[in-house]
Enzyme design. Structure first.
Site, short mmCIF file in Angstrom:
data_model
loop_
_atom_site.label_atom_id
_atom_site.label_comp_id
_atom_site.label_asym_id
_atom_site.label_seq_id
_atom_site.Cartn_x
_atom_site.Cartn_y
_atom_site.Cartn_z
N GLU A 1 -33.33 30.50 -54.40
CA GLU A 1 -34.14 31.30 -53.49
C GLU A 1 -35.39 30.48 -53.13
OE1 GLU A 1 -33.33 33.73 -51.89
OE2 GLU A 1 -31.90 34.95 -53.01
N CYS B 1 -28.34 36.14 -50.78
CA CYS B 1 -27.91 34.96 -51.53
C CYS B 1 -27.31 34.00 -50.52
CB CYS B 1 -26.89 35.34 -52.60
SG CYS B 1 -26.18 33.91 -53.47
#
Length: 255
Positions: free
Chosen positions: A114, A2
């Protein structure tokens, strides 16, 4: 991993959402749609009872820096590469073991980003990556499992109010099936009914494993967003606006 997320909620809303006893904030953070490593972020944590000063455990909302600096670190720049902790090893690795045992937190987010490698190529011949924003389908708050540490800066005097640096990391896990085709890792979520147990400083590591479960399949949604988020200088709600599929990079992942 992340590496970017969005956090736009007001502190007063987070205080209510997470049933915070005491916000400990010098100033409120501006809405941030491009949270990147080393930035200040909101964290919900529980400080243990401390005699007359704090007779009962207290749930606090604080501002921490993203990138965990262990208490034993000689140089705070180590935090620049410690933005994530893998759930598979978080209880054993020296950098995270103590924090996992006693210093757990929740990092509120609207969602996270992402990048998916597409069939298109850059001028350098590398796959062109299409950013996706991943958030709860009900648009509720995303409570990411985190750890925090308090580092004492040896260069500052004992009476310096900034002698302690509070930092945090995001715990990650394997991505659930619906999202694994975008990226194989994702932040570990903590469900609302497990917030108190996760923050409880008296809980032992053996009690924590069952609390850390990947998000239930179908709870999150992913959609392509403009490539603006790839530049940390860009910031605003337009970063999380859905990009029409026909405008997404060819070969991008489908929702």
């Amino acid at each position: 991993m992340c590496g970017r997320y969005a956090s736009s909620r007001r502190p007063e809303d987070l205080v209510e959402e997470f049933e915070v006893d005491q916000p400990v904030l010098e100033t409120a953070l501006e809405p941030d749609y491009n949270v990147a490593p080393t930035k200040d972020v909101y964290a919900v944590l529980e400080r243990p009872a401390n005699g007359d000063e704090r007779p009962q455990p207290e749930r606090q909302l604080r501002v921490l820096r993203w990138g965990l600096v262990p208490s034993w670190a000689k140089d705070p720049t180590i935090g620049n590469r410690m933005i994530n902790a893998r759930v598979e090893t978080v209880a054993e690795k020296p950098a995270y073991k103590r924090a996992f045992a006693k210093r757990r937190c929740l990092l509120p987010a609207d969602g996270y980003f992402e990048w998916y490698p597409t069939d298109q190529r850059t001028k350098a011949g590398k796959p062109l990556k299409q950013p996706f924003f991943i958030r709860p389908k009900d648009h509720g708050v995303l409570a990411m499992a985190g750890l925090y540490e308090i580092w004492r800066d040896p260069t500052r005097a004992d009476d310096d109010p900034h002698r302690f640096l509070w930092t945090a990391t995001v715990i990650t896990t394997d991505a659930e099936d619906d999202l694994g085709h975008i990226h194989d890792r994702m932040p570990m979520m903590v469900e609302r009914d497990r917030w108190s147990a996760w923050l409880d400083t008296s809980a032992g590591p053996e009690d924590l494993r069952d609390l850390l479960q990947p998000a239930a399949p179908g709870r999150l949604e992913a959609y392509p967003v403009p490539p603006l988020v790839s530049n940390v200088r860009n910031n605003g709600p337009e970063l999380v606006e859905p990009l029409p599929l026909e405008d997404a990079a060819e070969g991008g992942a489908e929702r």
